[in-house]
Design a protein around this motif. Structure first.
Motif, PDB file in Angstrom:
ATOM      1  N   VAL A  87       0.859  -1.178   0.000  1.00  0.00           N
ATOM      2  CA  VAL A  87       0.000   0.000   0.000  1.00  0.00           C
ATOM      3  C   VAL A  87       0.899   1.234   0.000  1.00  0.00           C
ATOM      4  CG1 VAL A  87      -1.736   1.324   1.267  1.00  0.00           C
ATOM      5  CG2 VAL A  87      -1.894  -1.186   1.156  1.00  0.00           C
ATOM      6  N   PHE A  88       0.735   2.077  -1.017  1.00  0.00           N
ATOM      7  CA  PHE A  88       1.533   3.293  -1.164  1.00  0.00           C
ATOM      8  C   PHE A  88       0.686   4.482  -0.735  1.00  0.00           C
ATOM      9  CE2 PHE A  88       3.543   0.348  -4.008  1.00  0.00           C
ATOM     10  CZ  PHE A  88       4.897   0.673  -3.989  1.00  0.00           C
ATOM     11  N   THR A  89       1.167   5.223   0.250  1.00  0.00           N
ATOM     12  CA  THR A  89       0.402   6.394   0.664  1.00  0.00           C
ATOM     13  C   THR A  89       0.536   7.502  -0.374  1.00  0.00           C
ATOM     14  OG1 THR A  89      -0.078   7.909   2.477  1.00  0.00           O
ATOM     15  CG2 THR A  89       2.258   7.490   2.038  1.00  0.00           C
ATOM     16  N   GLY A  90      -0.606   8.113  -0.662  1.00  0.00           N
ATOM     17  CA  GLY A  90      -0.636   9.332  -1.449  1.00  0.00           C
ATOM     18  C   GLY A  90      -1.184  10.471  -0.614  1.00  0.00           C
ATOM     19  N   ASP A  91      -1.089  10.302   0.723  1.00  0.00           N
ATOM     20  CA  ASP A  91      -1.647  11.273   1.666  1.00  0.00           C
ATOM     21  C   ASP A  91      -0.592  12.316   2.004  1.00  0.00           C
ATOM     22  OD1 ASP A  91      -2.740  12.699   3.772  1.00  0.00           O
ATOM     23  OD2 ASP A  91      -3.745  10.963   4.626  1.00  0.00           O
ATOM     24  N   ASP A  92      -0.640  13.434   1.293  1.00  0.00           N
ATOM     25  CA  ASP A  92       0.377  14.475   1.461  1.00  0.00           C
ATOM     26  C   ASP A  92       0.172  15.302   2.717  1.00  0.00           C
ATOM     27  OD1 ASP A  92       1.922  14.443  -1.316  1.00  0.00           O
ATOM     28  OD2 ASP A  92      -0.199  14.129  -1.711  1.00  0.00           O
ATOM     29  N   PHE A  93      -0.858  14.980   3.504  1.00  0.00           N
ATOM     30  CA  PHE A  93      -1.097  15.655   4.773  1.00  0.00           C
ATOM     31  C   PHE A  93      -0.597  14.847   5.968  1.00  0.00           C
ATOM     32  CE2 PHE A  93      -4.044  17.666   1.905  1.00  0.00           C
ATOM     33  CZ  PHE A  93      -4.129  18.969   2.335  1.00  0.00           C
ATOM     34  N   ALA A 111      12.067  12.996  13.008  1.00  0.00           N
ATOM     35  CA  ALA A 111      12.655  14.312  13.263  1.00  0.00           C
ATOM     36  C   ALA A 111      12.985  15.043  11.968  1.00  0.00           C
ATOM     37  CB  ALA A 111      13.916  14.155  14.116  1.00  0.00           C
ATOM     38  N   VAL A 112      13.366  14.293  10.931  1.00  0.00           N
ATOM     39  CA  VAL A 112      13.665  14.909   9.641  1.00  0.00           C
ATOM     40  C   VAL A 112      12.391  15.208   8.861  1.00  0.00           C
ATOM     41  CG1 VAL A 112      14.739  14.533   7.378  1.00  0.00           C
ATOM     42  CG2 VAL A 112      15.951  13.860   9.466  1.00  0.00           C
ATOM     43  N   LEU A 113      11.445  14.253   8.855  1.00  0.00           N
ATOM     44  CA  LEU A 113      10.313  14.351   7.941  1.00  0.00           C
ATOM     45  C   LEU A 113       9.136  15.147   8.497  1.00  0.00           C
ATOM     46  CD1 LEU A 113      10.113  13.342   5.067  1.00  0.00           C
ATOM     47  CD2 LEU A 113       8.821  11.369   5.896  1.00  0.00           C
ATOM     48  N   GLN A 138       5.930  18.438   6.886  1.00  0.00           N
ATOM     49  CA  GLN A 138       4.485  18.333   6.714  1.00  0.00           C
ATOM     50  C   GLN A 138       3.823  19.703   6.620  1.00  0.00           C
ATOM     51  OE1 GLN A 138       3.359  13.993   7.234  1.00  0.00           O
ATOM     52  NE2 GLN A 138       2.500  15.773   6.258  1.00  0.00           N
ATOM     53  N   ALA A 139       4.344  20.690   7.355  1.00  0.00           N
ATOM     54  CA  ALA A 139       3.754  22.032   7.300  1.00  0.00           C
ATOM     55  C   ALA A 139       3.884  22.629   5.905  1.00  0.00           C
ATOM     56  CB  ALA A 139       4.402  22.941   8.334  1.00  0.00           C
ATOM     57  N   VAL A 140       4.992  22.339   5.226  1.00  0.00           N
ATOM     58  CA  VAL A 140       5.174  22.809   3.855  1.00  0.00           C
ATOM     59  C   VAL A 140       4.177  22.105   2.940  1.00  0.00           C
ATOM     60  CG1 VAL A 140       6.800  23.085   1.954  1.00  0.00           C
ATOM     61  CG2 VAL A 140       7.624  23.177   4.318  1.00  0.00           C
ATOM     62  N   SER A 141       4.110  20.780   3.056  1.00  0.00           N
ATOM     63  CA  SER A 141       3.225  20.004   2.198  1.00  0.00           C
ATOM     64  C   SER A 141       1.765  20.408   2.385  1.00  0.00           C
ATOM     65  CB  SER A 141       3.393  18.513   2.484  1.00  0.00           C
ATOM     66  OG  SER A 141       2.612  17.739   1.611  1.00  0.00           O
ATOM     67  N   ARG A 142       1.367  20.655   3.621  1.00  0.00           N
ATOM     68  CA  ARG A 142      -0.046  20.971   3.872  1.00  0.00           C
ATOM     69  C   ARG A 142      -0.483  22.281   3.234  1.00  0.00           C
ATOM     70  NH1 ARG A 142       0.619  18.606   9.904  1.00  0.00           N
ATOM     71  NH2 ARG A 142       0.025  16.454   9.407  1.00  0.00           N
ATOM     72  N   VAL A 143       0.415  23.265   3.193  1.00  0.00           N
ATOM     73  CA  VAL A 143       0.014  24.511   2.528  1.00  0.00           C
ATOM     74  C   VAL A 143       0.051  24.340   1.014  1.00  0.00           C
ATOM     75  CG1 VAL A 143       2.293  25.642   2.484  1.00  0.00           C
ATOM     76  CG2 VAL A 143       0.227  27.024   2.572  1.00  0.00           C
ATOM     77  N   VAL A 144       1.005  23.566   0.495  1.00  0.00           N
ATOM     78  CA  VAL A 144       1.054  23.306  -0.943  1.00  0.00           C
ATOM     79  C   VAL A 144      -0.198  22.569  -1.405  1.00  0.00           C
ATOM     80  CG1 VAL A 144       2.255  21.956  -2.725  1.00  0.00           C
ATOM     81  CG2 VAL A 144       3.574  23.372  -1.137  1.00  0.00           C
ATOM     82  N   ILE A 156      12.026  25.419   7.214  1.00  0.00           N
ATOM     83  CA  ILE A 156      12.839  24.190   7.265  1.00  0.00           C
ATOM     84  C   ILE A 156      14.178  24.384   6.544  1.00  0.00           C
ATOM     85  CG2 ILE A 156      10.815  22.699   7.482  1.00  0.00           C
ATOM     86  CD1 ILE A 156      11.245  21.899   4.522  1.00  0.00           C
ATOM     87  N   GLY A 157      14.524  25.638   6.229  1.00  0.00           N
ATOM     88  CA  GLY A 157      15.784  25.879   5.525  1.00  0.00           C
ATOM     89  C   GLY A 157      15.762  25.318   4.121  1.00  0.00           C
ATOM     90  N   TYR A 158      14.639  25.524   3.436  1.00  0.00           N
ATOM     91  CA  TYR A 158      14.420  24.868   2.150  1.00  0.00           C
ATOM     92  C   TYR A 158      15.367  25.365   1.062  1.00  0.00           C
ATOM     93  CZ  TYR A 158      11.901  22.958  -1.860  1.00  0.00           C
ATOM     94  OH  TYR A 158      11.575  22.263  -2.995  1.00  0.00           O
ATOM     95  N   PHE A 159      15.624  26.657   1.026  1.00  0.00           N
ATOM     96  CA  PHE A 159      16.255  27.258  -0.143  1.00  0.00           C
ATOM     97  C   PHE A 159      17.778  27.167  -0.049  1.00  0.00           C
ATOM     98  CE2 PHE A 159      12.112  29.321   0.431  1.00  0.00           C
ATOM     99  CZ  PHE A 159      11.514  28.878  -0.751  1.00  0.00           C
ATOM    100  N   THR A 160      18.377  26.551  -1.077  1.00  0.00           N
ATOM    101  CA  THR A 160      19.820  26.301  -1.050  1.00  0.00           C
ATOM    102  C   THR A 160      20.635  27.562  -1.294  1.00  0.00           C
ATOM    103  OG1 THR A 160      19.714  25.688  -3.400  1.00  0.00           O
ATOM    104  CG2 THR A 160      19.536  23.914  -1.785  1.00  0.00           C
ATOM    105  N   ASP A 161      20.041  28.563  -1.919  1.00  0.00           N
ATOM    106  CA  ASP A 161      20.713  29.842  -2.168  1.00  0.00           C
ATOM    107  C   ASP A 161      19.693  30.955  -1.919  1.00  0.00           C
ATOM    108  OD1 ASP A 161      21.943  32.132  -3.103  1.00  0.00           O
ATOM    109  OD2 ASP A 161      22.747  31.197  -4.913  1.00  0.00           O
ATOM    110  N   PRO A 162      19.539  31.384  -0.656  1.00  0.00           N
ATOM    111  CA  PRO A 162      18.506  32.384  -0.351  1.00  0.00           C
ATOM    112  C   PRO A 162      18.622  33.676  -1.154  1.00  0.00           C
ATOM    113  CG  PRO A 162      19.303  31.361   1.662  1.00  0.00           C
ATOM    114  CD  PRO A 162      20.205  30.888   0.560  1.00  0.00           C
ATOM    115  N   ASP A 163      19.833  34.089  -1.507  1.00  0.00           N
ATOM    116  CA  ASP A 163      19.975  35.312  -2.315  1.00  0.00           C
ATOM    117  C   ASP A 163      19.320  35.128  -3.682  1.00  0.00           C
ATOM    118  OD1 ASP A 163      21.340  36.610  -0.308  1.00  0.00           O
ATOM    119  OD2 ASP A 163      23.323  36.103  -1.082  1.00  0.00           O
ATOM    120  N   ARG A 164      19.555  33.984  -4.285  1.00  0.00           N
ATOM    121  CA  ARG A 164      18.922  33.709  -5.580  1.00  0.00           C
ATOM    122  C   ARG A 164      17.400  33.637  -5.425  1.00  0.00           C
ATOM    123  NH1 ARG A 164      20.738  28.239  -7.803  1.00  0.00           N
ATOM    124  NH2 ARG A 164      19.627  27.578  -5.933  1.00  0.00           N
TER     125      ARG A 164
END
Length: 387
Positions: free
Chosen positions: A251-257, A302-304, A308-314, A364-372
């Motif tokens: 069973v593969f979850t497709g539950d992005d929440f 702890a990593v994942l 979830q907060a990012v995924s839930r708004v997306v 979550i520190g998503y952006f690898t180059d914040p200036d860009r």
């Protein structure tokens, strides 16, 4: 100097960029779970427009699109191709979807084993086909995927939802498709949260009765159906399916929440992953599965869990426009050169929503180059007439 941007209520709030996250992703596929990320499509910005409208076409920037898939493979993740994040039914015609699937399978360093491809009935031109015509449309796309070495994912069909009257009608079509497939397949139970035309799929609006039909189908085809993706955003129902699925069916979850809990499991059963969210969160997913492979569920969570907060708004309602957030993050982080989407879907979210995606990702520190990222964000907003 921090940016000042409106929040969802329009009130100004400062945004200070976080340092990029320090992650330790793997390069080999996880051993504890089977994992696929549903990669999105990058259009050619010069030629792509509303597909089928005013002579528009679904023109793909193939190099950039395939580069996104190679990135996912580099993190050890499988690629889910030609599914909802790839705009099936929302700008990518059937022929273009199958051609992209062929190219993706040909590029797969695992010879197709790292690719699951959505197959559906979008090549049909009739709005009221017969059940046999629905089955034939599925079979043609299954053959394309099987010939390339990938795993076909038999997606929910809008045509079948329109013409099937009973659970027996669904079984008639699915039994034929599964029995004639050249190899194993996955199924896909997609709910109305993602596509409201699929309400009542499996011949009933009662989810308990629908579950019975799905479980009976899985038990009818041992060894042929090796997995089922569940995109219902209903954790309770997903767990019930896990408990009743026969041995040998993942069973593969497709539950992005709720994917963290679904993947971690309850000590008795767990879900594997086939997620649109992981297309945007590949380094976090890869790092988390390294910990899960080592038996460290706490480190996995702890990593994942913060993602979830990012995924839930997306993925917030209307959920079918989640692709806009995936492409937006890809653009801001430098993975694609523009923020254009097939069928003009970049307009599927408001500017306030897009800014909120940036805020959540930044936590979550998503952006690898914040200036860009800031430069691209400012440039995009200026183009919308926003200072």
């Amino acid at each position: 100097m921090p940016l000042t941007l409106p929040d969802l209520d329009g009130a100004p709030r400062a945004l200070e960029w976080r340092r990029p996250a320090e992650l330790t992703p793997a390069s080999a596929p996880p051993t504890s779970r089977r994992v696929f990320a549903a990669a999105h499509v990058v259009p050619d910005p010069w030629r792509s427009s509303r597909a089928g409208t005013y002579g528009g076409e679904a023109a793909i920037d193939l190099d950039t699109t395939l580069a996104l898939r190679h990135r996912l493979w580099s993190y050890g993740l499988g690629v889910a191709e030609a599914m909802d994040t790839a705009q099936r039914g929302m700008g990518l015609p059937a022929a273009a979807a199958m051609e992209l699937a062929r190219r993706t399978m040909a590029d797969d360093p695992r010879g197709g084993a790292g690719v699951a491809v959505g197959v559906t009935t979008d090549a049909l031109t009739s709005t009221a086909p017969t059940l046999q015509e629905v089955a034939d449309a599925y079979r043609r796309q299954v053959a394309v995927v099987a010939s390339g070495g990938g795993t076909p994912v038999v997606m929910a069909s809008r045509h079948l939802a329109r013409v099937a009257q009973t659970p027996a009608d669904y079984r008639l079509v699915y039994d034929q498709v599964i029995s004639e497939a050249p190899g194993p397949v996955f199924l896909h139970w997609l709910g109305p949260a993602f596509d409201d035309t699929l309400a009542g799929y499996w011949g009933t609006t009662d989810t308990g009765q629908a579950l019975d039909t799905v479980v009976d189908l899985l038990h009818a085809w041992p060894g042929r159906v090796q997995g089922i993706k569940v995109s219902l955003l209903d954790p309770v129902l997903e767990v019930r399916l896990r408990q009743r699925a026969p041995e040998g069916v993942d069973v593969f979850t497709g539950d992005d929440f709720h994917y963290t809990d679904m993947i971690a499991g309850d000590g008795r059963t767990h879900s594997h992953a086939l997620l649109g969210a992981f297309a945007a969160l590949a380094p976090w997913a890869s790092t988390a599965f390294r910990h899960l492979d080592a038996g460290d569920e706490a480190a996995f969570r702890a990593v994942l869990e913060p993602t979830q907060a990012v995924s839930r708004v997306v993925f917030e309602a209307p959920t079918q426009f989640y692709k806009t957030g995936i492409a937006w993050l890809s653009y801001l982080d430098g993975l694609q050169p523009h923020f254009r989407m097939l069928d003009g879907l970049e307009s599927g979210r408001s500017l306030l929503h897009l800014v909120e995606v940036v805020r959540r990702a930044n936590t979550i520190g998503y952006f690898t180059d914040p200036d860009r990222t800031e430069e691209r964000l400012r440039s995009f907003l200026r183009a919308q007439g926003v200072d």
